[in-house]
Write a protein that holds these residues in place. Structure first.
Motif, short mmCIF file in Angstrom:
data_model
loop_
_atom_site.label_atom_id
_atom_site.label_comp_id
_atom_site.label_asym_id
_atom_site.label_seq_id
_atom_site.Cartn_x
_atom_site.Cartn_y
_atom_site.Cartn_z
N ASN A 272 0.81 -1.22 0.00
CA ASN A 272 0.00 0.00 0.00
C ASN A 272 0.84 1.27 0.00
N PHE A 273 1.91 1.29 0.79
CA PHE A 273 2.70 2.52 0.89
C PHE A 273 4.20 2.31 0.69
N ASN A 274 4.68 1.07 0.75
CA ASN A 274 6.12 0.82 0.57
C ASN A 274 6.41 0.63 -0.92
N THR A 275 6.97 1.65 -1.52
CA THR A 275 7.17 1.64 -2.98
C THR A 275 8.19 0.57 -3.41
N ASP A 276 9.20 0.31 -2.56
CA ASP A 276 10.17 -0.76 -2.87
C ASP A 276 9.47 -2.12 -2.95
N ASP A 312 -6.86 -4.91 -0.65
CA ASP A 312 -6.46 -3.59 -0.13
C ASP A 312 -5.58 -3.67 1.12
N GLY A 313 -5.09 -4.86 1.44
CA GLY A 313 -4.19 -4.99 2.59
C GLY A 313 -4.89 -5.05 3.93
N SER A 314 -6.22 -5.03 3.94
CA SER A 314 -6.92 -4.93 5.22
C SER A 314 -6.81 -6.19 6.07
N THR A 315 -6.51 -7.33 5.46
CA THR A 315 -6.45 -8.56 6.25
C THR A 315 -5.04 -8.88 6.75
N CYS A 316 -4.09 -8.01 6.46
CA CYS A 316 -2.70 -8.27 6.85
C CYS A 316 -2.47 -8.22 8.36
N THR A 317 -1.77 -9.20 8.89
CA THR A 317 -1.42 -9.17 10.31
C THR A 317 -0.14 -8.37 10.53
N ASP A 318 0.79 -8.53 9.64
CA ASP A 318 2.17 -8.07 9.87
C ASP A 318 2.79 -7.53 8.60
N LYS A 319 2.00 -6.90 7.75
CA LYS A 319 2.40 -6.36 6.45
C LYS A 319 2.46 -7.44 5.37
N PRO A 322 -1.94 -12.86 5.78
CA PRO A 322 -3.37 -12.65 6.00
C PRO A 322 -3.83 -13.18 7.36
N SER A 323 -4.87 -12.57 7.87
CA SER A 323 -5.63 -13.14 8.99
C SER A 323 -6.56 -14.21 8.44
#
Lengths: 348, 348
Positions: A272-276, A312-319, A322-323
């Motif tokens: 979502n925000f880390n361009t690398d 959209d990344g909403s289920t991520c636990t740690d970047k 998924p949950s």
């Protein structure tokens, strides 16, 4: 730590414990000297010490199936290694996850983790009378010497035939392993197992699914009716390009026409925000798409499917991981595409 | 454990750390002597030692809001108590959960937990240039002395106005607290906050929401525009019948016409096969329905809504607590009903 049998706890609670070796074990890619390990890493070469001694021994994806008329089910483990993860629950890493068949469906019955002191945990109690068909998943990340299933002292417990059919061998990353699922049975291949009745043998090898020849040789030796691979989540784009063809070649030497279903890797929250990360992940996806599509031109039994675990990344636990929600979305998104492919091979 | 400022880590990574006291804190039911506590338990009587010293001090539901043009956001905590739960992740119990506004939406940016040795964790890095509006949730279960937000050394960070409006005070059980959510921002009231823009102040008190007078007095003293209560998950049916009217009376003494939205308790996974639990839970639900409906006959500003977190127990982590999937379902199921009620009071 040995789970005393019968223990003081068992005596107090009048619980009878039965070792897992007396019950049916399912979910294995191949027989192994250690019953709750997944790969015979003495037999195969090319594994790192970590893969050999630890990762391949974790009980993720294995399950016991049995029938019992007990009013309760308790569980205890003899751990060789009790795993704790910062990005997962102990229930998943070191615990058990129980389902009981009701009206043709595998229904959640209880989950839990034995105490750190080694006391068993009750997964379900106060059940209505009658014999139940039980599916008990082993811990996601721990290494297990033996499991003990506790029932009421006057109850019976018997091994059950494997209720699942068509041997579908999954292999893949921490995602296939189920990392960050809340319970051990919520890894997406196991959700798919319960939802479809497919006999899924899942070899998730957290962080270590890089299209290596070592794993290719193991997978080639399995008696799979079909393969499903999450093979593009761990390697970077250059590794995908370098390893893909040889990986397929090794499997094809022993499985010339067995369907191989590749899964594109999933969208990660870090993008979502880390361009690398976003660029690296896009490059992986492009390499995966390119290599699989090229292989499909000459091999009619290779396929690609597109899991939609998380858009959209909403289920991520740690970047990254998924949950349960992400794994559920994943399972739902590949369910029909995989069933459609298997149907071509009369696996219904 | 004190997070040295600047630490060796910070020096090595050229990260500048700013204490949370320089940023805007949102989500509080009331001011407290300890900034990251939730209830001033010196001022109020009737609390148990556990509630006073531990539960009410946990930082669940609190968040910092700030603007920064940093290319990264790191975080560290000075913990008074670092919590670990068997049925939750350390990321949720002791970590931070970051969202950044994009196209009017709060988008997941990163989550993580400082190392057990006290080293900060990077929540996001390699961001594109530009100023970002950030929403950083505090840990779900730990007790915090101070939080430090790390940015690149040449970047600016400034407190931001509270982006949320209409003070909606939530109170309730471990469910409202968010127990077994994978990240601290995935408790259902916080999902609702991001989805609706409501200024939610959530006081989830795991296992301790039993319609007590102690909590009624705290809630009555808040300057809520509306209340939403998960009040029927912890008490048994007789407690609900005994405590409900006095609980409402204490709040009504200071909030004669403020809308109070009661939530029915949710379906728990343990009900699938445990007949005792099934009966107890059904009795609770019946008592809740009865008491709220009776109150609604004379009080036009009392409402009941029905969360559908989990209809078949599949989202349960530990027989009781939903995973992120359950909390997402919960949020979605109450979202429109709550917005419809608030609209009657011109809260739009």
């Amino acid at each position: 730590m040995a789970a005393a049998l019968p223990s003081a706890y068992a005596a107090k609670n009048k619980t009878k414990f039965v070792p897992g070796k007396d019950l049916t074990l399912i979910g294995k890619v191949m027989p192994t000297p250690d019953r709750y390990a997944r790969v015979d890493t003495v037999k195969y070469d090319g594994f790192t010490d970590y893969q050999r001694r630890s990762l391949n021994q974790e009980s993720s994806g294995l399950a016991l199936v049995f029938k019992t008329n007990s009013d309760r089910v308790e569980v205890n483990f003899d751990y060789k290694k009790r795993h704790h993860a910062y990005n997962g629950t102990d229930v998943a890493s070191a615990g058990a996850d129980l389902y009981i068949k009701r009206d043709g469906k595998w229904v959640y019955a209880g989950s839990g983790v034995p105490s750190a002191k080694g006391e068993p945990v009750a997964l379900v109690s106060a059940m209505a009378p009658g014999e139940k068909e039980c599916l008990l998943y082993m811990p996601l990340r721990s290494i297990i010497d033996e499991v003990y299933v506790g029932i009421s002292p006057d109850a019976t417990i018997t091994p059950m035939e494997n209720p699942f059919k068509h041997k579908i061998v999954f292999w893949g990353s921490s995602f296939t392993h189920g990392v960050s699922a809340n319970r051990s049975g919520m890894a997406y291949p196991l959700q798919l197992q319960r939802a479809t009745g497919l006999d899924i043998r899942s070899l998730g090898v957290s962080g270590n699914s890089k299209l290596q020849q070592s794993y290719a040789r193991v997978l080639a030796d399995s008696d799979a009716d079909a393969f499903v691979f999450d093979a593009f989540s761990n390697p970077q784009a250059p590794e995908i390009r370098e390893n893909f063809n040889d990986f397929v070649k090794t499997i094809r030497a022993k499985h010339p026409v067995t369907p191989i279903i590749f899964q594109q890797t999933i969208y990660r929250g870090s993008r979502n925000f880390n361009t690398d990360n976003d660029q690296k992940e896009a490059a992986k996806m492009a390499a995966a798409e390119e290599m699989v599509r090229k292989a499909m031109e000459t091999d009619p039994n290779i396929y690609i499917v597109y899991p939609a675990a998380d858009t959209d990344g909403s289920t991520c636990t740690d970047k990254t991981h998924p949950s349960d929600m992400g794994y559920y979305n994943w399972m739902e998104s590949i369910r029909q595409p995989i069933l459609d492919i298997l149907a071509k091979y009369n696996m219904k």
